[in-house]
Design an enzyme around this catalytic site. Structure first.
Site, mmCIF file in Angstrom:
data_model
loop_
_atom_site.group_PDB
_atom_site.id
_atom_site.type_symbol
_atom_site.label_atom_id
_atom_site.label_comp_id
_atom_site.label_asym_id
_atom_site.label_seq_id
_atom_site.Cartn_x
_atom_site.Cartn_y
_atom_site.Cartn_z
ATOM 1 N N GLU A 67 0.836 -1.206 0.000
ATOM 2 C CA GLU A 67 0.000 0.000 0.000
ATOM 3 C C GLU A 67 0.870 1.255 0.000
ATOM 4 O O GLU A 67 1.755 1.414 0.857
ATOM 5 C CB GLU A 67 -0.959 0.019 1.204
ATOM 6 C CG GLU A 67 -1.863 1.241 1.134
ATOM 7 C CD GLU A 67 -3.098 1.172 2.028
ATOM 8 O OE1 GLU A 67 -3.474 0.073 2.473
ATOM 9 O OE2 GLU A 67 -3.679 2.253 2.270
ATOM 10 N N ASP A 119 9.270 7.744 1.230
ATOM 11 C CA ASP A 119 8.694 7.775 -0.114
ATOM 12 C C ASP A 119 8.662 6.351 -0.699
ATOM 13 O O ASP A 119 9.698 5.675 -0.777
ATOM 14 C CB ASP A 119 9.592 8.686 -0.969
ATOM 15 C CG ASP A 119 8.978 9.018 -2.310
ATOM 16 O OD1 ASP A 119 8.449 8.108 -2.965
ATOM 17 O OD2 ASP A 119 9.044 10.202 -2.711
ATOM 18 N N ASP A 141 -2.822 12.045 -2.894
ATOM 19 C CA ASP A 141 -2.978 13.511 -2.844
ATOM 20 C C ASP A 141 -3.372 14.035 -4.225
ATOM 21 O O ASP A 141 -2.721 13.704 -5.215
ATOM 22 C CB ASP A 141 -1.660 14.164 -2.405
ATOM 23 C CG ASP A 141 -1.307 13.812 -0.967
ATOM 24 O OD1 ASP A 141 -2.109 14.118 -0.070
ATOM 25 O OD2 ASP A 141 -0.246 13.199 -0.743
ATOM 26 N N LYS A 145 -3.801 22.048 -8.375
ATOM 27 C CA LYS A 145 -3.353 23.110 -9.297
ATOM 28 C C LYS A 145 -2.571 22.491 -10.463
ATOM 29 O O LYS A 145 -1.736 21.605 -10.232
ATOM 30 C CB LYS A 145 -2.430 24.093 -8.570
ATOM 31 C CG LYS A 145 -3.156 24.892 -7.502
ATOM 32 C CD LYS A 145 -2.211 25.832 -6.793
ATOM 33 C CE LYS A 145 -2.941 26.547 -5.678
ATOM 34 N NZ LYS A 145 -2.081 27.039 -4.631
ATOM 35 N N ASP A 177 -11.836 10.727 -4.273
ATOM 36 C CA ASP A 177 -13.104 11.470 -4.262
ATOM 37 C C ASP A 177 -12.919 12.782 -5.026
ATOM 38 O O ASP A 177 -13.747 13.678 -4.946
ATOM 39 C CB ASP A 177 -13.560 11.752 -2.825
ATOM 40 C CG ASP A 177 -12.605 12.688 -2.082
ATOM 41 O OD1 ASP A 177 -11.497 12.950 -2.598
ATOM 42 O OD2 ASP A 177 -12.958 13.165 -0.989
ATOM 43 N N THR A 215 -11.521 4.433 3.895
ATOM 44 C CA THR A 215 -10.480 5.055 4.716
ATOM 45 C C THR A 215 -10.988 6.417 5.200
ATOM 46 O O THR A 215 -12.055 6.868 4.832
ATOM 47 C CB THR A 215 -9.199 5.277 3.900
ATOM 48 O OG1 THR A 215 -9.508 6.190 2.851
ATOM 49 C CG2 THR A 215 -8.664 3.978 3.323
ATOM 50 N N TYR A 217 -9.968 9.371 4.453
ATOM 51 C CA TYR A 217 -10.172 10.321 3.358
ATOM 52 C C TYR A 217 -11.425 9.990 2.571
ATOM 53 O O TYR A 217 -12.140 10.878 2.111
ATOM 54 C CB TYR A 217 -8.938 10.366 2.446
ATOM 55 C CG TYR A 217 -7.904 11.296 3.008
ATOM 56 C CD1 TYR A 217 -7.877 12.638 2.640
ATOM 57 C CD2 TYR A 217 -6.998 10.849 3.950
ATOM 58 C CE1 TYR A 217 -6.951 13.505 3.191
ATOM 59 C CE2 TYR A 217 -6.066 11.710 4.514
ATOM 60 C CZ TYR A 217 -6.051 13.033 4.126
ATOM 61 O OH TYR A 217 -5.144 13.896 4.669
HETATM 62 C C1 LIG Z 1 -4.753 12.090 0.898
HETATM 63 S S1 LIG Z 1 -3.772 11.061 1.896
HETATM 64 C C2 LIG Z 1 -4.688 9.506 1.881
HETATM 65 C C3 LIG Z 1 -4.283 8.587 2.990
HETATM 66 C C4 LIG Z 1 -4.980 7.225 3.001
HETATM 67 N N1 LIG Z 1 -4.635 6.434 1.850
HETATM 68 C C5 LIG Z 1 -6.470 7.372 3.152
HETATM 69 O O1 LIG Z 1 -7.192 7.039 2.198
HETATM 70 O O2 LIG Z 1 -6.933 7.802 4.230
HETATM 71 C C6 LIG Z 1 -2.421 10.647 0.795
HETATM 72 C C7 LIG Z 1 -1.232 10.067 1.522
HETATM 73 O O3 LIG Z 1 -0.245 9.661 0.582
HETATM 74 C C8 LIG Z 1 1.026 9.894 1.161
HETATM 75 N N2 LIG Z 1 2.025 9.952 0.079
HETATM 76 C C9 LIG Z 1 2.148 10.905 -0.868
HETATM 77 N N3 LIG Z 1 3.202 10.654 -1.652
HETATM 78 C C10 LIG Z 1 3.738 9.487 -1.215
HETATM 79 C C11 LIG Z 1 4.850 8.712 -1.616
HETATM 80 N N4 LIG Z 1 5.645 9.106 -2.636
HETATM 81 N N5 LIG Z 1 5.137 7.583 -0.951
HETATM 82 C C12 LIG Z 1 4.345 7.188 0.090
HETATM 83 N N6 LIG Z 1 3.278 7.883 0.528
HETATM 84 C C13 LIG Z 1 2.986 9.027 -0.127
HETATM 85 C C14 LIG Z 1 0.845 11.203 1.915
HETATM 86 O O4 LIG Z 1 1.792 11.398 2.941
HETATM 87 C C15 LIG Z 1 -0.569 11.058 2.459
HETATM 88 O O5 LIG Z 1 -0.598 10.523 3.764
#
Ligand SMILES: C[S@@+](CC[C@H](N)C(=O)[O-])C[C@H]1O[C@@H](n2cnc3c(N)ncnc32)[C@H](O)[C@@H]1O
Length: 236
Positions: A67, A119, A141, A145, A177, A215, A217
């Site tokens: 994941e 990462d 994320d 923009k 979403d 989840t 989000y």
């Molecule tokens: C909008 S949140 C969604 C979190 C979770 N999947 C949920 O549905 O509740 C997106 C997550 O992806 C993580 N993320 C973004 N780029 C990433 C990367 N290159 N490697 C691992 N995680 C990453 C961010 O830190 C953030 O916690």
């Protein structure tokens, strides 16, 4: 452990995530970082060695599910409890989220999760090809923009990497979403030659499969009147 978002001699990775921590962790979370994370944290061997993700588990696991960006880890924990025979690897650079998952691991006595608190792309490039059985990217994320679209996790290059790692027939699941991101995810993935979209009707993307818990989000999206879409692709 802290590793910069660079990958060897290759070009630096464009940052795809926001904050790495917010101020102040509750004591239970700090305790979990200090006492749980060290035993589940992934430590990689020397740069020149490719890693079989199955070897990261003490117990013998049948398959490995991966994941990316697990947030607070609700989905990962749910799946790991449901499938003790499978090894789960979760990547998340946001330390508050990592701490929440560590609390969940301890409270549920889970032994089939490994965490990469960095990462995901840095870890992925170290894995041997065709070693993952399922991959989840839930509510990445959106970077709304236009000038930030390059930060979106799904790009042709990351899809190439996912295609390299997934076994033929393996599933790639995504959810969002965010309307514009949904179009982006579909466009990039459907037009990638390694993936086939598995939807046969609108029900397939408007409703999650039974084993797919919503989840944080996803719940936020529902409350805000933005019902998520759920995409399942197959590695051809
Ligand atoms: C909008 S949140 C969604 C979190 C979770 N999947 C949920 O549905 O509740 C997106 C997550 O992806 C993580 N993320 C973004 N780029 C990433 C990367 N290159 N490697 C691992 N995680 C990453 C961010 O830190 C953030 O916690």
């Amino acid at each position: 452990m802290s590793q910069k978002p660079t990958s060897g001699a290759k070009k630096p990775l464009i940052r795809s995530y926001g904050r790495r921590r917010t101020k102040g962790l509750r004591p239970i979370r700090t305790n979990a970082i200090n006492n749980v994370l060290p035993s589940v944290n992934i430590v990689l061997p020397d740069d020149s060695v490719s890693v079989d993700p199955q070897s990261l588990f003490d117990l013998s696991v049948k398959n490995v599910w991966f994941e990316i960006g697990f947030g607070n880890g609700e989905h990962l924990l749910h799946q790991a409890i449901r499938h003790p025979e499978i090894g789960f690897i979760g990547c998340e650079p946001f330390i508050n989220g990592v701490s929440a998952l560590c609390v969940g691991i301890r409270e549920n006595n889970v032994s089939n999760i490994r965490i990469w608190p960095e990462d995901a792309r840095i870890l992925m490039e170290r894995f041997k090809p065709q070693t993952l059985d399922r991959l989840f990217l839930l509510h990445p994320d959106p970077w709304p923009k236009s000038r930030h679209h390059k930060r979106r996790f799904v790009q042709t290059e990351t899809l190439d990497e996912m295609a390299r790692l997934l076994k033929p027939g393996a599933e790639l699941r995504m959810a969002t979403d965010h309307r514009d991101l949904a179009i982006w995810l579909l466009d990039k993935t459907c037009f990638h030659s390694a993936f086939k979209w598995l939807a046969t009707s609108a029900d397939d993307w408007r409703h999650p499969p039974d084993d797919w818990p919503e989840t944080r989000y996803g719940q936020k999206g529902v409350k805000a009147g933005r019902p998520p879409v759920y995409f399942s692709f197959q590695r051809i």
